[in-house]
Enzyme design. Structure first.
Site, mmCIF file in Angstrom:
data_model
loop_
_atom_site.group_PDB
_atom_site.id
_atom_site.type_symbol
_atom_site.label_atom_id
_atom_site.label_comp_id
_atom_site.label_asym_id
_atom_site.label_seq_id
_atom_site.Cartn_x
_atom_site.Cartn_y
_atom_site.Cartn_z
ATOM 1 N N GLY A 84 1.288 -6.524 1.059
ATOM 2 C CA GLY A 84 1.634 -5.456 0.708
ATOM 3 C C GLY A 84 1.160 -4.576 0.373
ATOM 4 O O GLY A 84 0.989 -4.926 -1.055
ATOM 5 N N CYS A 85 0.489 -4.021 0.855
ATOM 6 C CA CYS A 85 -0.055 -2.223 -0.344
ATOM 7 C C CYS A 85 0.976 -1.653 -1.210
ATOM 8 O O CYS A 85 0.935 -1.687 -2.526
ATOM 9 C CB CYS A 85 -0.473 -1.052 0.533
ATOM 10 S SG CYS A 85 0.440 -0.533 2.131
#
Lengths: 325, 325, 325, 325
Positions: D134-135
């Site tokens: 995920g970012c």
């Protein structure tokens, strides 16, 4: 590898040149000259380059480089070239407006070719000295030149264009102060912007009977990069015919494309592209032209010119990913 | 206290009306009608109002209010008024474009006066039904009407205007999606914006020989509030003379002022003001006109009309502090 | 009418004071002192005021005004008051940090009361000299003081806050240059911001056993106005109980309201409001506090203090319409 | 050339993948699957690609591609892979959170390796299936993993991070509506963001005694791209020692660099870089970590993983020019 020198290395156009040259497969940065920053890391000024280069600004000039980019303030290129001379084979690409107009194009034995590849590709390929076009001038010429080629500019042309704040450079100024510029809009130099000279010159090069006005309103947008330009003029030709002329004109252009859909600025931001859209309302032809002021409007075009001069593939080092958002 | 009802309470213009009416010394909100939000706190939708009002949206209409504001989508005011009737003394101020043009001004026995106070003040003071002008239309008319008054619109008029994203309303749409709009620029409906009708109508009201084109390019700016409009046309009159005409025209205007200096949009954002600037380049007269699209361009003007109808001081409740930054 | 003088009239806080005083029903601007702008129209600097005032900056000081606002850079209020003396009945409200801390509160026979109305209302009403709180300090204190009042600050407090670019003032600087700040984010002075002193002082005033750390991260947002602050700390009390304490603490507050819903910054921009939200996750209490840095965080609070000192209704001249968009 | 297929081609991460793959010297796009856009030009959706590709979306899947990128909403990758099977040699890189946590890593005979190259390079090189991080998780892990490697996470960790609006995807939503988001700030999911799972898992992988809290405040910034994350925790080690540990940890990292200077977000926007800065205040160690959420935080990292799997030079196709402004 082509050895490149950059003069005036701390400004925005120099920063973009450095970013482009660091990734260019056929060129490398020989030196970046900046008297105010000599000895400092380039990445101290152009801080996105941290981790990409350990090179420093220098106050020494290698007069033997293959290509020299001048990123000086308008008026300063002439004085710089008066004080410094370079090897006979050094190509010089000047990003200021010092040599763009014919009366200025010959200087100290150097002949500067106006470096708009869509107009002067053959001449650029054989040039040693290039006057790189202005940012507004690039967008507006690419909107109008196909008409000029067919003598279709027979009426006044109404141009409205908006530029991002990088267009005003790195110098701190009230109209680039964030609390002023954020969510704001304004114009400057209505009808008298300095790029009108080079625009008119290029139009006349293709349509020498052009004698109408280009009424140009330049605006300050509250964004950082990009130019969104519209131009309209009276034109009785059919829209499809006009589209054909434009597509023909840009058939071999490496970066300029005619879009069948309406445009929005971020389609080109952080790329070297120019997108053109054509629309007709009654007898008014509306041309939209969008570029990134720092790449296609300055440093990207300078690299394009370098590629042409050195016989490289035109788009080498310039196939940039759009930020888009 | 004037009892005010609002129909269509969840949109931007209704929100602005509520904000203004909550602070208005001579009016109060009787009800805010919204079928989709009935029973919810107004401050649940217009969330800046938390701590200022405990009032709720209602699905019931008080047909006896002193003044009714219609904040419905274009086309919906007519259908609403077909279904609902109000007391004979209820004043109605419609913010849509349903009744702005002469052919639409008479409806079900009601006669709608075009509510641009700088043009129709006397008529508004005696009106019961008001068609509140469009936002672009307000900015552009205020730029042009003083010329029309003196029959000085003898050539095509070239208008370029930029509006903020609130102009597109609360409905979610791709061109108001933040990743698209942020740092972007685009136009829409080139030369065919629906406000051209009311602009032309008002110009003709003052200069009935007007037969030239208004070439209007509307643009989407990457800001939230405000309209920055420029218009230019051929004009041989002296600039000083023109300034005098404008200053005379707006001498008694409560909110419109002629500026001797160049303008930038944020001078008027979140106020009910219109600022006008005049500039001459050769035979081209350039007029700049800036307003806030939601106040002067919509809800503030609606309150202004209410003030006039009820014989109140014009600027009552409308002396707003600019956000400015 | 209360006669008000402003010293240091060209900055952002002075501009906001002028905007507020021009609309204040019980006060008027007697003079605005600015040596650099003496003789110029106020509206030449604060350009949104065009059409609202013809007043000019002056280099002469009326030492007899009822209230004097000092809008000078930090450190300069002291030196100004050393050089100039005012009538015995002149109230002075200083917007710098020169007199906020107890050791600085007595100066040349003047005693400065810390002007946070939610904390010191009674003292302010009887004060002649006010040290107006800092912007971050206002937001953070309003987040924490209700806990302090009940000795509930027993653990470290973790504060993260973002401020708009107006917080950095009118001076041009690289981090307020639009191309840098636009779409950017950064912090400054981590854990050492100068407002920690006044925050700690006020907390100790209510909870004298407070001996934990306030870990404060101040950030630069890419917007112009407003402060969004979050604070969290360990707290075993029930959320409902905490909400009651906050609502009780702010029961009589003119501008501070507890919201049951999550907050977003624009709910308060261009108003004098503070909104507070409370949230509990396990044993962590999260408090959100939002203000406009220039109004509630500076000039609005200064006017609030003026209202209190002169026995006026607290919210007089401060019921501002939010810009909201 | 590596043949790449993309599933879910209309979203932001697919758009970035397409941009990157179009320029990748060792891979090419075999197909872009989008049921809703099948038959349309890719450049009709990702409009910056006009002039760069004539390829269209398809509703047909080539199950024989070399590498497949899943750009589906969270939860949809599993159901997609239940319905479609691919050749035994097809590598799959999933950008959702469906397979990131150990309990989810084995699915239908496929074993997904967590694709954070700085942590799991060797495993990735030998993997066939990748769960792309995920970012927020990427930025925060890169801030903390060097400490975990040395068992230095012995206290609670306080994380504050801001993301751009692209992080919320292409779906229209009220908090991504321009008039709401512009010049606004807010948080969401305080202390409960779904990325905490993968962050904790990676930390435990290096420091299996980690048992403290990660207190993570995720915020919505008013910009389009990028994540600015800060984390602080108690740490008695000397700053220089810590810097050495980080520089050693990232010694061979292709895209992560430790900066000796304070950071600002735009240093990494539109690049695949992560910059880390370390600061000590008393016994608090403050780590700043910045990435672009769409490149390093999603599609760039996916390409990085592809490069590793196929034994290519790590940075191939990922040496992107920063937009910077």
């Amino acid at each position: 590898m082509i050895q490149a020198g950059i003069i005036g290395g701390a400004g925005y156009t120099a920063g973009e040149l450095i970013r482009l040259l660091l990734r260019h497969p056929a060129a490398e940065i020989n030196f970046v000259y900046s008297t105010s920053n000599a000895g400092n890391l380039i990445s101290d000024v152009h801080q996105d380059l941290l981790g990409e280069t350990e090179q420093k600004f220098t106050s020494e000039i290698n007069t033997d480089v293959d290509v020299l980019f001048l990123c000086l303030g308008h008026g300063n290129s002439k004085s710089f070239l008066e004080k410094h001379s370079f090897s006979a084979q050094t190509k010089i690409i000047d990003l200021s407006n010092d040599f763009r107009l014919s009366p200025d194009a010959d200087f100290n034995g150097m002949h500067f070719v106006y470096g708009l590849p869509e107009l002067n590709k053959a001449e650029i390929e054989n040039a040693q000295y290039i006057a790189n076009p202005g940012c507004f001038a690039t967008a507006i010429q690419l909107a109008l030149l196909p008409l000029a080629q067919h003598d279709l500019l027979q009426h006044d042309v109404h141009v409205n264009a908006v530029t991002g704040a990088t267009g005003a450079g790195t110098s701190l100024s009230p109209t680039s102060h964030f609390p002023w510029r954020d969510n704001n809009f304004s114009y400057y130099k209505p009808f008298t912007h300095q790029h009108l000279g080079e625009i008119g010159q290029s139009i006349t090069q293709l349509q020498n009977n052009f004698d109408r006005d280009i009424l140009f309103m330049p605006n300050r947008g509250n964004f950082s990069r990009g130019i969104f330009a519209t131009a309209y003029t009276e034109c009785t030709e059919d829209l499809e015919k006009i589209k054909e002329l434009y597509k023909a004109f840009y058939k071999n252009a490496a970066f300029t494309t005619v879009s069948d859909k309406e445009l929005h600025l971020k389609q080109v931001v952080n790329t070297n592209k120019c997108l053109i859209h054509l629309h007709k309302h009654k007898n008014k032809l509306l041309i939209t032209s969008i570029i990134d002021n720092l790449t296609k409007g300055a440093s990207g075009q300078a690299i394009h010119n370098m590629n042409l001069i050195f016989g490289l593939e035109e788009s080498l080092g310039l196939q940039l990913k759009a930020a888009y958002f």
